[in-house]
Write a protein that holds these residues in place. Structure first.
Motif, short mmCIF file in Angstrom:
data_model
loop_
_atom_site.label_atom_id
_atom_site.label_comp_id
_atom_site.label_asym_id
_atom_site.label_seq_id
_atom_site.Cartn_x
_atom_site.Cartn_y
_atom_site.Cartn_z
N ARG A 275 -7.05 -31.16 38.57
CA ARG A 275 -6.16 -31.79 39.58
C ARG A 275 -4.81 -31.51 38.52
NH1 ARG A 275 -6.86 -34.84 43.45
NH2 ARG A 275 -8.87 -35.06 42.80
N SER A 276 -4.87 -31.71 37.48
CA SER A 276 -3.56 -31.90 36.60
C SER A 276 -3.34 -30.14 36.51
CB SER A 276 -3.86 -32.32 35.17
OG SER A 276 -4.32 -33.62 35.25
N LEU A 277 -4.02 -29.40 36.36
CA LEU A 277 -3.84 -27.86 36.25
C LEU A 277 -3.04 -27.65 37.53
CD1 LEU A 277 -4.02 -25.14 34.89
CD2 LEU A 277 -6.16 -24.84 36.05
N SER A 293 3.77 -17.28 36.87
CA SER A 293 2.87 -16.47 37.18
C SER A 293 1.44 -16.82 36.55
CB SER A 293 3.57 -14.97 37.10
OG SER A 293 4.63 -14.65 37.78
N LEU A 294 1.59 -17.00 35.10
CA LEU A 294 0.48 -17.03 34.45
C LEU A 294 -0.22 -18.41 34.89
CD1 LEU A 294 -1.23 -16.10 31.97
CD2 LEU A 294 0.36 -17.48 30.40
N MET A 295 0.51 -19.48 35.12
CA MET A 295 -0.23 -20.60 35.47
C MET A 295 -0.89 -20.42 36.95
SD MET A 295 -0.22 -22.39 32.90
CE MET A 295 -1.18 -23.81 33.40
N ALA A 296 -0.16 -19.80 37.75
CA ALA A 296 -0.84 -19.56 39.06
C ALA A 296 -2.00 -19.00 38.91
CB ALA A 296 0.16 -18.86 40.06
N CYS A 297 -2.01 -17.76 38.05
CA CYS A 297 -3.15 -16.99 37.82
C CYS A 297 -4.54 -18.08 37.20
CB CYS A 297 -3.15 -15.91 36.74
SG CYS A 297 -2.21 -14.49 37.53
N HIS A 298 -4.06 -18.86 36.28
CA HIS A 298 -4.94 -19.59 35.77
C HIS A 298 -5.53 -20.72 36.84
CE1 HIS A 298 -5.66 -18.18 31.81
NE2 HIS A 298 -4.14 -18.37 31.37
N ALA A 299 -4.72 -21.22 37.51
CA ALA A 299 -5.06 -22.24 38.48
C ALA A 299 -6.24 -21.63 39.41
CB ALA A 299 -3.85 -22.76 39.18
N LYS A 300 -5.70 -20.20 40.03
CA LYS A 300 -6.63 -19.69 40.87
C LYS A 300 -7.94 -19.42 40.37
CE LYS A 300 -7.04 -17.14 44.85
NZ LYS A 300 -8.23 -16.65 44.72
N ALA A 301 -7.91 -18.74 39.28
CA ALA A 301 -9.12 -18.36 38.61
C ALA A 301 -10.03 -19.72 38.42
CB ALA A 301 -9.01 -17.32 37.24
N HIS A 302 -9.42 -20.54 37.60
CA HIS A 302 -10.32 -21.59 37.20
C HIS A 302 -10.72 -22.51 38.35
CE1 HIS A 302 -11.87 -24.60 34.37
NE2 HIS A 302 -10.95 -25.67 35.03
N ALA B 288 -6.25 -26.31 31.63
CA ALA B 288 -6.66 -27.38 32.41
C ALA B 288 -6.78 -28.77 31.52
CB ALA B 288 -8.01 -27.18 33.00
N LEU B 289 -7.31 -28.54 30.37
CA LEU B 289 -7.40 -29.75 29.67
C LEU B 289 -6.07 -30.31 28.99
CD1 LEU B 289 -10.73 -29.53 27.48
CD2 LEU B 289 -10.08 -30.74 29.55
N ARG B 290 -5.04 -29.07 28.69
CA ARG B 290 -4.00 -29.37 28.35
C ARG B 290 -3.00 -30.27 29.40
NH1 ARG B 290 -0.35 -25.17 25.71
NH2 ARG B 290 0.65 -27.06 24.71
N LEU B 294 -1.62 -33.99 29.42
CA LEU B 294 -0.07 -34.55 29.60
C LEU B 294 -0.18 -35.56 30.93
CD1 LEU B 294 2.60 -33.09 28.85
CD2 LEU B 294 2.40 -31.52 30.77
N ARG B 295 -1.41 -35.47 31.76
CA ARG B 295 -1.56 -36.59 32.76
C ARG B 295 -1.58 -37.89 32.02
NH1 ARG B 295 -6.22 -36.66 37.11
NH2 ARG B 295 -5.55 -38.39 38.12
N LEU B 296 -2.46 -37.93 30.87
CA LEU B 296 -2.85 -39.06 30.36
C LEU B 296 -1.70 -39.62 29.66
CD1 LEU B 296 -6.53 -38.07 28.99
CD2 LEU B 296 -5.99 -39.91 30.76
N LEU B 297 -0.99 -38.92 28.94
CA LEU B 297 0.24 -39.23 28.18
C LEU B 297 1.11 -39.88 29.08
CD1 LEU B 297 2.11 -38.97 25.56
CD2 LEU B 297 2.73 -37.05 26.29
N SER B 298 1.49 -39.28 30.24
CA SER B 298 2.35 -39.78 31.28
C SER B 298 1.79 -41.15 31.63
CB SER B 298 2.61 -38.48 32.17
OG SER B 298 3.16 -39.21 33.20
N ALA B 299 0.47 -40.96 32.07
CA ALA B 299 -0.02 -42.24 32.58
C ALA B 299 0.11 -43.37 31.69
CB ALA B 299 -1.34 -42.24 32.78
N ALA B 300 0.23 -43.26 30.41
CA ALA B 300 0.25 -44.36 29.15
C ALA B 300 1.54 -44.74 29.34
CB ALA B 300 -0.31 -43.84 27.93
N VAL B 301 2.28 -43.78 28.99
CA VAL B 301 4.13 -44.02 29.01
C VAL B 301 4.38 -44.87 30.24
CG1 VAL B 301 6.36 -42.86 29.24
CG2 VAL B 301 4.63 -42.17 27.72
#
Lengths: 361, 391
Positions: A275-277, A293-302, B288-290, B294-301
């Motif tokens: 969700r965060s990604l 572009s890189l994050m779009a690739c990672h979001a799509k693949a992951h 994804a974990l980073r 970031l979401r957890l940091l923001s939620a805490a703030v």
């Protein structure tokens, strides 16, 4: 510093969810899949009334002027309800092409009609993200020749076609010399097919840098498909958890067995960071050009990988019923399968991610 | 969605950078000493930042973003962020929350300054995942607790001055309500420490045996029987800290450098598409974990809640880190087998060491299976396993 959704964004999601469940939800999807009609006009009409078709189109052109992150949130809801509606191309990629590469006349002609839902636009660039069966389009003397497969939002009035030189062209669905061949795929909610172009008169989008516009279209399209998978996978997980709580075997709900619990926990653990990604990748499209572009690739693949895992595992939690048409989980399963391949499968997209970082040979 | 920092925070970041530039030569590893560096960091507000001045801290207002900026800038400068350990990360927050005034004054200051090193006496041979089954006995005799039993997985016990320890003091109470949280000196007669060599070859842990160890009655935190509550107030904190995604990012960067430097049949490993695909898979998961972080940091703030996002960190983080280190070993092939003092060793043996060490962390601090129970039961509201009927 705020990494989260605004109240307006949550309201947008809620409004869309209310509308999509109100249109009949899974029953509407079943009827669409079983019927001969390849469009669901009342669903499109409802989306237009909610502003979804014009979400990223500037207000001067009749749209709502929201961001690509907002569009990703809409895509998530469409995936959640396996909605039989065009979106990634007509509401995101085609408007982006016109906004970034169209001239004032082209924008004034098409953007208001896309926003209102009066015109649906498909995008034909599968040859840029991976040509199969020797497909490809060439432009010669203002005319297009060749074949484009797996058109996104194929049931359309207008197409935006990319040629091999990364130029972008507008082609009317009824243009002389254009032959359409419908495909049947696993995903009955999103009709697709191929265009054969035999000297079709095409109007180029005139910006100097159509390659940059094409890049932006692909990036945004990938994030939309990733978001669609996020919504579909979350729905499958929710179904699995609810089913496990209600299904009794050996005298207790199967949700109390660790074997079942751990399947659900593994799905949740893999999906929640997605969700965060998707949020980040959606935000990057508008605000972080170096990373987009890189994050779009990672979001799509992951999301493709996690979506596939959730689709399979959630089905399994349902036992034999998960395999049936009666429960209908397969609509989500297939939608996730469709999102995985379109605009580049995970291996292809990861290869691109490496190239974007200068890591490829 | 707004990933920028306000001018106040940008100014703070500049201040931290200025401090680090001016004081680099005083940092350990750059000519300085760990204890004086710690003292300087506390005085400057970069360590023990929110701990009240009267207990030996800096006395600053809690500010999650400033804490994050400090952590980022110290990592960026590759300078020590000050002392850590279970005393500072676990006992100090516990005492601040539930300790008596005397306990706060006696223990927090010396602990922060590194004058008092602590170990944690929680796990026992028969109380691992089921920690509340612990059986080390404490009996009140006059004004002393008399303690008998055994702890295990006690890191730094051989170095520690004191221990914070869970002991069963109310044998007739239900298991979660019969435990007390005691503090005592590791030099007390009756304590025996045996190092426990783990698969990495190091003695990262110990077994600790107690035979009639006498502890003054007032060295209890909270009341009798409240030890479980006291300990749990901060256990979740430990879980998250085992899997910092920003550390993972720097490890990923090291992996990319490794793949550029190493060759297979004369070609760089990074140029091999099979290896590259696996690298990109791992990079996607790190991202994804980073983002989750970031979401957890923001939620805490912003005082929002994202409970599920927090619950998955330990499970996902340790599993991914183990996989990342294991992939680096594959990148090295036979060279990845080298370990210890040997020719042709890569990275000081860190890939093998962390590959094994993170398997330890998958198990420690609540196993992956326990994490999945927590996610399912607290995150997804699935029912607990029914209790077995007593035979």
């Amino acid at each position: 510093m705020e990494f989260g959704l605004s109240e307006e964004q949550v309201m947008l999601q809620d409004a869309l969810a209310r509308f999509l469940s109100g249109t009949g939800g899974l029953e509407r999807t079943r009827a669409f899949a079983a019927g001969k009609d390849r469009r669901a006009p009342e669903v499109l009409q409802g989306l237009a009334e909610l502003g979804v078709t014009g979400l990223i189109i500037p207000e001067v052109h009749g749209g709502v002027g929201l961001s690509l992150l907002d569009a990703a949130l809409a895509a998530e809801q469409l995936g959640r309800f396996v909605a039989p509606a065009p979106f990634a191309a007509t509401a995101v990629m085609a408007p982006l092409a016109l906004i970034k590469a169209g001239d004032a006349g082209q924008q004034a002609t098409w953007l208001p009609r896309l926003a209102s839902g009066a015109v649906v636009a498909g995008v034909a660039l599968s040859e840029i993200t991976g040509a199969r069966d020797g497909a490809g389009v060439e432009a010669r003397d203002g005319r297009l020749y060749g074949r484009a497969q797996f058109v996104v939002d194929y049931e359309s009035d207008l197409y935006i076609v990319a040629d091999r030189a990364r130029g972008l062209y507008l082609v009317a669905a009824d243009a002389p010399g254009l032959t359409r061949t419908d495909f049947r795929t696993i995903d009955a909610t999103r009709p697709t097919g191929e265009l054969v172009l035999d000297g079709v008169a095409a109007e180029p989008l005139k910006a100097d840098d159509s390659a940059a516009a094409l890049r932006a279209m692909i990036d945004a399209g990938r994030v939309m498909l990733a978001a669609d998978t996020l919504g579909a996978a979350q729905e499958m997980l929710d179904h699995a958890v609810a089913y496990a709580k209600g299904r009794v075997q050996f005298g207790r709900p199967i949700a109390s067995f660790q074997a079942v619990k751990h399947m659900c926990a593994e799905m949740a653990a893999a999906l929640e960071p997605c969700r965060s990604l998707v949020w980040y990748a959606g935000h990057a499209l508008d605000h972080l050009p170096e990373e987009a572009s890189l994050m779009a690739c990672h979001a799509k693949a992951h999301l493709s990988e996690v979506g596939t895992f959730v689709a399979r595992t959630a089905t399994e939690v349902h036992g034999g019923m998960g395999f049936t048409d009666l429960v209908g989980l397969h609509y989500w399963f297939k939608r996730i399968g469709f999102n995985r391949q379109v605009l580049g499968g995970p291996q292809a997209v990861r290869a691109e991610a490496a190239a974007l970082q200068g890591l490829a040979a | 969605m707004d990933l920028s920092y306000s001018p106040e925070y940008e100014a703070f970041r500049a201040e931290v950078r200025g401090f680090l530039e001016a004081n680099r030569s005083r940092a350990p590893g750059h000519g300085g000493n760990g204890l004086t560096w710690q003292k300087l960091l506390i005085e400057s507000g970069y360590a023990a930042r929110t701990i009240p001045r009267e207990y030996g801290g800096f006395g600053g207002e809690p500010d999650i973003l400033k804490s994050r900026i400090i952590a980022e800038e110290f990592a960026r400068a590759q300078l020590s962020p000050g002392l850590g350990g279970q005393g500072i990360s676990m006992l100090v927050p516990t005492l601040l929350e539930v300790g008596s005034e005397d306990q706060k004054r006696q223990f927090i200051g010396p602990t922060l300054r590194g004058e008092m090193l602590w170990c944690q006496g929680y796990s026992e041979p028969n109380a691992g995942s089921d920690l509340a089954a612990l059986a080390t006995k404490g009996v009140l005799e006059g004004d002393h607790w008399v303690i008998n039993g055994q702890k295990i997985w006690t890191s730094t016990a051989h170095l520690a001055d004191w221990i914070f320890c869970l002991v069963r003091t109310e044998p007739d109470a239900p298991k979660h309500e019969g435990i007390s949280f005691l503090l005592f000196d590791m030099k007390t007669p009756g304590i025996e420490i045996r190092p426990l060599v783990d698969m990495t070859g190091a003695a990262n842990f110990n077994e600790v045996f107690f035979t009639d160890v006498r502890v003054p009655a007032h060295q209890i935190v909270g009341r009798r029987g409240e030890g479980w509550k006291v300990a749990n107030a901060i256990l979740r904190h430990e879980r998250g800290s085992l899997a910092d995604p920003n550390v993972m990012q720097s490890r990923l960067n090291a992996l990319i450098d490794l793949m550029k430097a190493e060759t297979l049949d004369g070609n760089r490993v990074i140029d091999n598409p099979v290896y590259r695909d696996r690298l990109m898979t791992i990079q996607g998961r790190v991202q994804a974990l980073r983002c989750n972080d970031l979401r957890l940091l923001s939620a805490a703030v912003n005082r929002q809640s994202a409970p599920l996002a927090g619950m998955v960190v330990k499970l996902q983080g340790t599993e991914l880190r183990h996989e990342l280190e294991g992939f680096a070993i594959d990148v090295l092939g036979e060279l990845g087998l080298l370990y210890g003092d040997t020719p042709r060793l890569r990275g000081g043996g860190s890939w093998q060491r962390d590959y094994m060490y993170f398997l330890g962390l998958i198990i420690g601090g609540g196993t992956s299976q326990i994490q999945k129970n927590i996610i399912a039961e607290r995150g997804l509201d699935m029912p607990r396993e029914p209790k077995l009927a007593k035979a």
